[in-house]
Design a protein around this motif. Structure first.
Motif, PDB file in Angstrom:
ATOM      1  N   LYS A  42       0.824  -1.212   0.000  1.00 13.77           N
ATOM      2  CA  LYS A  42       0.000   0.000   0.000  1.00 13.77           C
ATOM      3  C   LYS A  42       0.854   1.256   0.000  1.00 13.77           C
ATOM      4  CE  LYS A  42      -1.782  -1.008   3.987  1.00 13.77           C
ATOM      5  NZ  LYS A  42      -1.078  -2.228   4.395  1.00 13.77           N
ATOM      6  N   THR A  43       1.776   1.322   0.960  1.00 14.27           N
ATOM      7  CA  THR A  43       2.636   2.498   1.056  1.00 14.27           C
ATOM      8  C   THR A  43       3.432   2.694  -0.225  1.00 14.27           C
ATOM      9  OG1 THR A  43       2.802   2.280   3.443  1.00 14.27           O
ATOM     10  CG2 THR A  43       4.536   3.524   2.354  1.00 14.27           C
ATOM     11  N   THR A  44       3.917   1.593  -0.777  1.00 18.65           N
ATOM     12  CA  THR A  44       4.699   1.685  -2.004  1.00 18.65           C
ATOM     13  C   THR A  44       3.864   2.298  -3.128  1.00 18.65           C
ATOM     14  OG1 THR A  44       5.914  -0.264  -1.288  1.00 18.65           O
ATOM     15  CG2 THR A  44       6.145   0.373  -3.585  1.00 18.65           C
ATOM     16  N   PHE A  73       1.776  11.877   6.276  1.00 19.97           N
ATOM     17  CA  PHE A  73       2.555  10.672   6.526  1.00 19.97           C
ATOM     18  C   PHE A  73       2.061   9.944   7.766  1.00 19.97           C
ATOM     19  CE2 PHE A  73       5.030  13.404   3.911  1.00 19.97           C
ATOM     20  CZ  PHE A  73       5.817  12.577   3.129  1.00 19.97           C
ATOM     21  N   GLN A  74       2.463   8.685   7.833  1.00 18.39           N
ATOM     22  CA  GLN A  74       2.094   7.866   8.979  1.00 18.39           C
ATOM     23  C   GLN A  74       2.775   8.364  10.249  1.00 18.39           C
ATOM     24  OE1 GLN A  74       2.858   3.728   8.315  1.00 18.39           O
ATOM     25  NE2 GLN A  74       1.919   3.099  10.226  1.00 18.39           N
ATOM     26  N   SER A  75       4.080   8.645  10.129  1.00 19.06           N
ATOM     27  CA  SER A  75       4.789   9.176  11.288  1.00 19.06           C
ATOM     28  C   SER A  75       4.594  10.693  11.317  1.00 19.06           C
ATOM     29  CB  SER A  75       6.267   8.825  11.198  1.00 19.06           C
ATOM     30  OG  SER A  75       6.765   9.175   9.933  1.00 19.06           O
ATOM     31  N   LEU A  99      -2.833  10.019   1.749  1.00 19.40           N
ATOM     32  CA  LEU A  99      -2.804   9.820   3.195  1.00 19.40           C
ATOM     33  C   LEU A  99      -2.286   8.419   3.481  1.00 19.40           C
ATOM     34  CD1 LEU A  99      -6.420  11.120   3.397  1.00 19.40           C
ATOM     35  CD2 LEU A  99      -4.565  12.358   4.471  1.00 19.40           C
ATOM     36  N   ASP A 100      -1.152   8.330   4.159  1.00 22.07           N
ATOM     37  CA  ASP A 100      -0.583   7.018   4.459  1.00 22.07           C
ATOM     38  C   ASP A 100      -0.803   6.672   5.923  1.00 22.07           C
ATOM     39  OD1 ASP A 100       0.739   4.671   4.552  1.00 22.07           O
ATOM     40  OD2 ASP A 100       2.718   5.454   4.057  1.00 22.07           O
ATOM     41  N   GLU A 101      -1.843   5.947   6.201  1.00 22.99           N
ATOM     42  CA  GLU A 101      -2.195   5.567   7.570  1.00 22.99           C
ATOM     43  C   GLU A 101      -2.030   6.741   8.530  1.00 22.99           C
ATOM     44  OE1 GLU A 101      -1.373   1.742   8.833  1.00 22.99           O
ATOM     45  OE2 GLU A 101      -0.807   0.945   6.879  1.00 22.99           O
ATOM     46  N   PRO A 102      -2.680   7.861   8.255  1.00 24.10           N
ATOM     47  CA  PRO A 102      -2.446   9.062   9.067  1.00 24.10           C
ATOM     48  C   PRO A 102      -2.981   8.912  10.481  1.00 24.10           C
ATOM     49  CG  PRO A 102      -4.290   9.416   7.591  1.00 24.10           C
ATOM     50  CD  PRO A 102      -3.714   8.084   7.221  1.00 24.10           C
TER      51      PRO A 102
HETATM   52 MG   LIG Z   1       2.594   1.082   5.010  1.00 23.39          MG
END
Ligand SMILES: [Mg+2]
Ligand SMILES: Nc1ncnc2c1ncn2[C@@H]1O[C@H](COP(=O)(O)OP(=O)(O)O)[C@@H](O)[C@H]1O
Lengths: 282, 367
Positions: free
Chosen positions: B59-61, B98-100, B174-177
């Motif tokens: 997913k992130t990729t 980002f997630q982080s 949105l990456d797992e925000p």
């Molecule tokens: Mg990911």
């Protein structure tokens, strides 16, 4: 969190007393030789007693005459310190950033190369450097400033550690990527994102570079260049008392220099004042 | 497009119709390992698509490839029909969260939001006004001067959202925000993201591994598995007509029961059930049945109640069949089975997805 920007916040920090004791002990260890040096310069000959005659004599002479070479040497050392800091800033910092962000696999290699100089005694280093400097002298002349190249190598381990520990505390990759998605090119990222967040590490690296260069003797001596330490040794052979006075002055000068660098690199006070003004619901 | 404080000052931007994004056969290899393996997905103008899948499914990729943070090994990505593979991240005009936590720690919240505008050489006065408007949109008008370390996790992600949207990007990524936030804030912010997205009409790709999140906010959900999309559809489609047992299992809870397919019907415990895919060949299969598709009855399949838990608006009961099989049922809260009680079950007859048992043994599933 990943910011590494907040002050303090260590979970298991030692208690106040422990900290005071440790600080006191370390301070004592540093103070003893300095106090001893001062005591030495104040001795009034073999009969005992103390006076400030030697200090007065030195200042009244206006550093002319026999002590003149020390001033010149101090100038050399300062120039070398500046040159070494420039090498750290223009070569080491960008290389480390590049490796950290784009080529993380090279990190081990870079770390090894940067730590290596600490394992090589200065004497051995000079043996290797002597033929190199024969070529350097032919290409660039035999000016003292060329020593900055050698010093750039000797400060690598210290500057590397200082910058790397800051780099580890900041999520450089994410911050860089965030800046890129917001339309920043590499120049803007460097100036507006990386340098402000790595200021402490870069400053510490520069500090250490300055301190190392001002105290360096072996390489300069063996390559026949004049810097502060070699000049002091020459003086000490003639007049050990004045040599110690000059050493103390050099120490004070280095201290002031570091203070000034720290001031220049300190974050804008505007931000720290602003952050207390707004209070809203959490 | 509706009149919004954000869009007003920039007529060119507000006149922009929603953006279409298309992934075609995108392959991304990391030292021989395929993180994306012929990935196809189209985001329609103004659509909110959730990319759902287990950790490591790529997913992130997919998101990073679209943002230009990773290059592609093969395939093409177009935005509004224009191939973007040679375009650098800074020119792609995407907003990303980002997630982080990714706020610049040396800048205040407002300065963070202004960053993208500064990069676009917007004048200070307008910059400040638009940053303030964007912060207001995420409900943080009075936090302009706060620094990241003075904000909670949820507030930091709100600022990150404001920062991503203030430049009026073509696509929001949105990456797992929400993954670092606690449950209550997560639901709040999730709904708020959806509200803002609907207001702005911005094409959005939302990565998550949380099926509730995906089903709750997305127009369409794309379920990923091993670098590929297994099924794309509206939340309802995915839930009621899962194409494969993997989807049935991943989207919502499913019972997996051994059975057989015979003349386009699945047979489990003597009951014939319709198939989601009528073309399923005959043979031994594993059938996925939703817990709400099993009911208590006066007679039928005998079972013993193992446990029953109250989940607010419904109750979930675990039973054990005579042969030892464990099943979950979901039913109204007024039915309160007691542990040890003997009950009878029947299937409601909703269509089921199946998986051939040969395939199951070839690729054993984790329980
Ligand atoms: Mg990911
Ligand atoms: N920079 C990278 N280098 C090597 N492998 C990577 C890299 N990024 C991701 N991967 C691999 O690609 C796969 C997909 O990763 P990712 O897209 O992060 O999955 P997800 O976001 O769905 O959890 C994983 O197996 C991961 O290990």
């Amino acid at each position: 969190m990943s910011g590494g920007f907040t002050a303090g916040g260590v979970a298991h920090a030692p208690s106040r007393t422990v900290r005071t004791v440790i600080l006191g002990l370390v301070g004592l260890i540093f103070a003893v030789p300095i106090v001893a040096m001062i005591e030495f310069t104040l001795r009034a000959g073999l009969v005992g007693g103390y006076n400030v005659d030697r200090w007065v004599a030195l200042f009244q002479s206006g550093f002319t005459g026999v002590y003149r070479p020390v001033l010149v040497a101090l100038g050399n050392s300062v120039a070398l310190a500046i040159g070494t800091v420039v090498i750290v800033l223009l070569l080491l910092v960008p290389t480390m950033l590049l490796v950290h962000i784009r080529f993380p696999r090279l990190r081990r290699g870079l770390e090894f190369i940067c730590i290596l100089p600490i394992t090589i005694p200065a004497i051995v280093l000079v043996v290797g450097l002597a033929p190199v400097y024969a070529i350097v002298a032919r290409l660039l002349g035999s000016g003292v400033w060329t020593l900055a190249f050698a010093y750039g190598i000797t400060v690598l381990p210290f500057a590397y550690r200082a910058i790397q520990s800051n780099l580890d505390g900041v999520d450089v990759k994410t911050l860089t990527e965030a800046a890129r998605t917001l339309g920043a090119g590499w120049g803007s990222i460097l100036v507006r994102v990386l340098v402000p967040n790595l200021r402490r590490g870069i400053l510490a690296g520069a500090f250490i570079a300055v301190a190392v260069v001002l105290g360096e003797f072996t390489i300069a001596s063996l390559l026949n260049r004049v810097n502060l330490q070699t000049a002091l040794v020459v003086v000490s052979k003639v007049d050990p008392y004045t040599a110690v006075i000059l050493s103390l002055l050099a120490l004070a000068f280095a201290f002031l220099l570091l203070l000034v660098i720290g001031r220049l690199g300190a974050p804008r006070t505007r931000t720290s004042r602003r952050r207390t003004t707004v209070k809203g619901p959490a | 497009m509706t009149a919004l404080p954000l869009n007003n000052p920039q007529p060119t931007a507000s006149a922009r119709p929603g953006t279409v994004v298309e992934f075609t056969g995108v392959v991304k290899e990391f030292s021989g390992m395929r993180a994306l393996d012929g990935f196809n997905l189209t985001l329609h103008a103004g659509e909110f698509v959730a990319l759902l899948g287990p950790s490591g499914s790529g997913k992130t990729t997919a998101l990073r490839v679209l943002a230009g943070l990773e290059s592609t090994t093969a395939g093409s990505i177009t935005i509004d029909g224009v191939d973007v593979s040679t375009l650098s991240t800074s020119k792609r005009d995407m907003g990303m969260v980002f997630q982080s936590y990714s706020l610049f720690p040396h800048l205040s919240a407002g300065e963070n939001v202004e960053f993208g505008l500064r990069m676009r050489k917007i004048k200070p006065a307008e910059r400040r006004r638009r940053a303030a408007a964007s912060l207001a949109m995420v409900g943080l008008d009075d936090h302009f001067d706060r620094f990241a370390h003075q904000l909670s996790g949820g507030q930091q992600q709100r600022v990150a959202l404001a920062r991503a949207l203030v430049t009026e990007p073509r696509v929001l990524l949105l990456d797992e925000p929400l993954s670092a936030l606690d449950a209550k804030v997560r639901v709040q912010l999730r709904d708020e993201i959806r509200r803002i997205q609907t207001e702005l009409g911005i094409t959005t790709l939302f990565v998550t591994h949380d099926q509730d999140e995906a089903l709750a906010v997305a127009d369409r959900v794309a379920v990923m598995r091993a670098g590929n999309i297994e099924q794309v559809g509206t939340p309802e489609e995915l839930y009621s007509r899962p194409a494969t047992p993997f989807i049935a299992d991943f989207v919502g809870l499913s019972n997996r029961i051994d059975g057989v397919v015979r003349s386009a019907r699945a047979e489990v415990y003597g009951t014939k059930l319709p198939l989601i895919d009528p073309a399923t060949p005959d043979g031994a299969v594993r059938v996925s049945i939703r817990p709400e598709d099993i009911e208590f009855a006066l007679e039928g399949l005998a079972a013993t109640v193992v446990a029953s838990s109250f989940l607010g608006s419904l109750r979930r009961t675990t039973v054990r069949l005579v042969d030892g099989t464990i099943l979950f049922l979901q039913h109204g809260v007024r039915v309160r089975p007691a542990a040890g009680e003997t009950v009878f079950l029947k299937f409601t007859g909703a269509p089921v997805s199946t998986e051939q048992l040969a395939a199951v043994s070839a690729a054993p599933q984790q329980p």
